[in-house]
Motif scaffolding. Structure first.
Motif, PDB file in Angstrom:
ATOM      1  N   LYS A   1       9.496  72.323  63.456  1.00 24.19           N
ATOM      2  CA  LYS A   1       9.682  71.686  62.147  1.00 24.19           C
ATOM      3  C   LYS A   1       8.355  71.660  61.402  1.00 24.19           C
ATOM      4  O   LYS A   1       8.009  70.665  60.770  1.00 24.19           O
ATOM      5  CB  LYS A   1      10.223  70.271  62.338  1.00 24.19           C
ATOM      6  CG  LYS A   1      11.581  70.246  62.996  1.00 24.19           C
ATOM      7  CD  LYS A   1      12.064  68.856  63.229  1.00 24.19           C
ATOM      8  CE  LYS A   1      13.400  68.911  63.951  1.00 24.19           C
ATOM      9  NZ  LYS A   1      13.804  67.632  64.459  1.00 24.19           N
ATOM     10  N   ALA A   2       7.620  72.736  61.499  1.00 21.91           N
ATOM     11  CA  ALA A   2       6.287  72.810  60.915  1.00 21.91           C
ATOM     12  C   ALA A   2       6.331  72.643  59.395  1.00 21.91           C
ATOM     13  O   ALA A   2       7.307  73.004  58.744  1.00 21.91           O
ATOM     14  CB  ALA A   2       5.620  74.137  61.270  1.00 21.91           C
ATOM     15  N   ALA A   3       5.246  72.110  58.857  1.00 24.74           N
ATOM     16  CA  ALA A   3       5.116  71.927  57.414  1.00 24.74           C
ATOM     17  C   ALA A   3       4.832  73.259  56.724  1.00 24.74           C
ATOM     18  O   ALA A   3       4.942  73.367  55.517  1.00 24.74           O
ATOM     19  CB  ALA A   3       3.996  70.932  57.115  1.00 24.74           C
TER      20      ALA A   3
ATOM     21  N   SER B   1       4.078  90.675  75.036  1.00 23.77           N
ATOM     22  CA  SER B   1       3.828  89.686  73.986  1.00 23.77           C
ATOM     23  C   SER B   1       2.480  89.968  73.366  1.00 23.77           C
ATOM     24  O   SER B   1       1.511  90.237  74.078  1.00 23.77           O
ATOM     25  CB  SER B   1       3.826  88.272  74.580  1.00 23.77           C
ATOM     26  OG  SER B   1       5.063  87.978  75.155  1.00 23.77           O
ATOM     27  N   PHE B   2       2.437  89.878  72.042  1.00 19.25           N
ATOM     28  CA  PHE B   2       1.209  90.105  71.299  1.00 19.25           C
ATOM     29  C   PHE B   2       0.944  88.884  70.421  1.00 19.25           C
ATOM     30  O   PHE B   2       1.411  88.819  69.274  1.00 19.25           O
ATOM     31  CB  PHE B   2       1.321  91.371  70.446  1.00 19.25           C
ATOM     32  CG  PHE B   2       1.543  92.618  71.263  1.00 19.25           C
ATOM     33  CD1 PHE B   2       0.476  93.265  71.860  1.00 19.25           C
ATOM     34  CD2 PHE B   2       2.820  93.130  71.455  1.00 19.25           C
ATOM     35  CE1 PHE B   2       0.664  94.411  72.620  1.00 19.25           C
ATOM     36  CE2 PHE B   2       3.034  94.276  72.213  1.00 19.25           C
ATOM     37  CZ  PHE B   2       1.952  94.915  72.799  1.00 19.25           C
ATOM     38  N   PRO B   3       0.233  87.881  70.953  1.00 17.89           N
ATOM     39  CA  PRO B   3      -0.034  86.661  70.185  1.00 17.89           C
ATOM     40  C   PRO B   3      -0.922  86.943  68.977  1.00 17.89           C
ATOM     41  O   PRO B   3      -1.826  87.782  69.045  1.00 17.89           O
ATOM     42  CB  PRO B   3      -0.769  85.757  71.174  1.00 17.89           C
ATOM     43  CG  PRO B   3      -0.688  86.420  72.498  1.00 17.89           C
ATOM     44  CD  PRO B   3      -0.353  87.855  72.276  1.00 17.89           C
ATOM     45  N   GLN B   4      -0.660  86.234  67.893  1.00 15.59           N
ATOM     46  CA  GLN B   4      -1.492  86.363  66.702  1.00 15.59           C
ATOM     47  C   GLN B   4      -2.091  85.036  66.263  1.00 15.59           C
ATOM     48  O   GLN B   4      -3.015  85.021  65.466  1.00 15.59           O
ATOM     49  CB  GLN B   4      -0.691  86.984  65.565  1.00 15.59           C
ATOM     50  CG  GLN B   4      -0.332  88.422  65.839  1.00 15.59           C
ATOM     51  CD  GLN B   4       0.396  89.077  64.684  1.00 15.59           C
ATOM     52  OE1 GLN B   4       0.679  88.469  63.669  1.00 15.59           O
ATOM     53  NE2 GLN B   4       0.709  90.342  64.850  1.00 15.59           N
ATOM     54  N   ALA B   5      -1.565  83.922  66.753  1.00 20.01           N
ATOM     55  CA  ALA B   5      -2.058  82.607  66.334  1.00 20.01           C
ATOM     56  C   ALA B   5      -3.034  82.058  67.364  1.00 20.01           C
ATOM     57  O   ALA B   5      -2.832  82.208  68.567  1.00 20.01           O
ATOM     58  CB  ALA B   5      -0.888  81.641  66.159  1.00 20.01           C
ATOM     59  N   GLU B   6      -4.075  81.430  66.879  1.00 18.72           N
ATOM     60  CA  GLU B   6      -5.051  80.763  67.740  1.00 18.72           C
ATOM     61  C   GLU B   6      -4.562  79.347  68.025  1.00 18.72           C
ATOM     62  O   GLU B   6      -3.754  78.794  67.281  1.00 18.72           O
ATOM     63  CB  GLU B   6      -6.416  80.717  67.036  1.00 18.72           C
ATOM     64  CG  GLU B   6      -7.004  82.090  66.737  1.00 18.72           C
ATOM     65  CD  GLU B   6      -7.354  82.886  67.971  1.00 18.72           C
ATOM     66  OE1 GLU B   6      -7.745  82.268  68.990  1.00 18.72           O
ATOM     67  OE2 GLU B   6      -7.234  84.121  67.930  1.00 18.72           O
TER      68      GLU B   6
ATOM     69  N   ASP C   1      -2.470  72.870  64.104  1.00 20.37           N
ATOM     70  CA  ASP C   1      -2.496  72.491  62.689  1.00 20.37           C
ATOM     71  C   ASP C   1      -1.218  72.865  61.938  1.00 20.37           C
ATOM     72  O   ASP C   1      -1.144  72.702  60.722  1.00 20.37           O
ATOM     73  CB  ASP C   1      -3.689  73.151  61.984  1.00 20.37           C
ATOM     74  CG  ASP C   1      -5.015  72.580  62.443  1.00 20.37           C
ATOM     75  OD1 ASP C   1      -5.018  71.470  63.017  1.00 20.37           O
ATOM     76  OD2 ASP C   1      -6.044  73.243  62.240  1.00 20.37           O
ATOM     77  N   ALA C   2      -0.198  73.368  62.645  1.00 21.82           N
ATOM     78  CA  ALA C   2       1.028  73.813  61.972  1.00 21.82           C
ATOM     79  C   ALA C   2       1.755  72.679  61.275  1.00 21.82           C
ATOM     80  O   ALA C   2       2.568  72.922  60.387  1.00 21.82           O
ATOM     81  CB  ALA C   2       1.960  74.498  62.964  1.00 21.82           C
ATOM     82  N   VAL C   3       1.466  71.441  61.640  1.00 24.91           N
ATOM     83  CA  VAL C   3       2.118  70.307  60.986  1.00 24.91           C
ATOM     84  C   VAL C   3       1.539  70.061  59.593  1.00 24.91           C
ATOM     85  O   VAL C   3       2.113  69.335  58.794  1.00 24.91           O
ATOM     86  CB  VAL C   3       2.015  69.015  61.839  1.00 24.91           C
ATOM     87  CG1 VAL C   3       2.796  69.185  63.132  1.00 24.91           C
ATOM     88  CG2 VAL C   3       0.577  68.657  62.124  1.00 24.91           C
TER      89      VAL C   3
END
Length: 168
Positions: free
Chosen positions: A41-43, A76-81, A87-89
């Motif tokens: 439910k990220a902002a 899997s190829f992650p892109q987010a640190e 900080d997704a909220v």
């Protein structure tokens, strides 16, 4: 969460399965069992890419990115640190979690060997791949135990059995 799914037209992924729905359910279950449940439910917009393709395509990716010239069931190829996941909220630009790639022939063979339905095995691999995008791994006993426990809980959310008990 936005899901971008690509199904290789040359491969025979079971057309009776709603792969986009399965992938989204698996990703949401994995997120719920991660350290970042707020991502659901990220902002800010959160995107995940899923590719259902062939062993040959996965073999090529595995060789290029991991130095292993063989197919595997999931990459899997992650892109987010980690700080971006935390900080997704906070409202902001789109957060791309990364890419998950499944190899059809390997998935089919493994499902048959384990006497599982293909879409149940694929759900497990999608949960596994999503957890990798969220920073989990199985490089040592402690991290493997943690990741497997999260997978088992996520699969239970989907009504699926513990794959590690079935395999034992």
């Amino acid at each position: 969460m936005t899901l971008d799914i690509s199904i290789d037209a040359d491969e025979e992924w079971d057309s009776s399965t709603d792969w986009a729905r399965l992938a989204e359910s698996a990703a949401r279950a994995a997120i719920a069992e991660s350290a970042f449940p707020a991502l659901a439910k990220a902002a800010r917009p959160v995107e995940l890419s899923i590719v259902l393709t062939s062993d040959e395509e996965v073999r090529a990716l595995n060789a290029e990115w991991r130095g292993k010239d063989k197919p595997t069931n999931v990459l899997s190829f992650p892109q987010a640190e980690a700080d971006e996941l935390e900080d997704a909220v906070t409202p902001g630009p789109e957060l791309m979690l990364g890419d998950i790639v499944l190899a059809r022939e390997t998935c089919v063979r493994e499902a048959e060997e384990k006497a599982l339905r293909l879409h149940d095995h694929a759900a497990h691999l999608l949960v596994h791949g999503t957890l990798h995008l969220l920073g989990y791994d199985h490089m040592d006993d402690d991290t493997a135990e943690d990741m497997e426990a999260r997978e088992v809980r996520a699969l239970a959310r989907l009504g699926l059995a513990n794959p590690y008990e079935v395999a034992a």
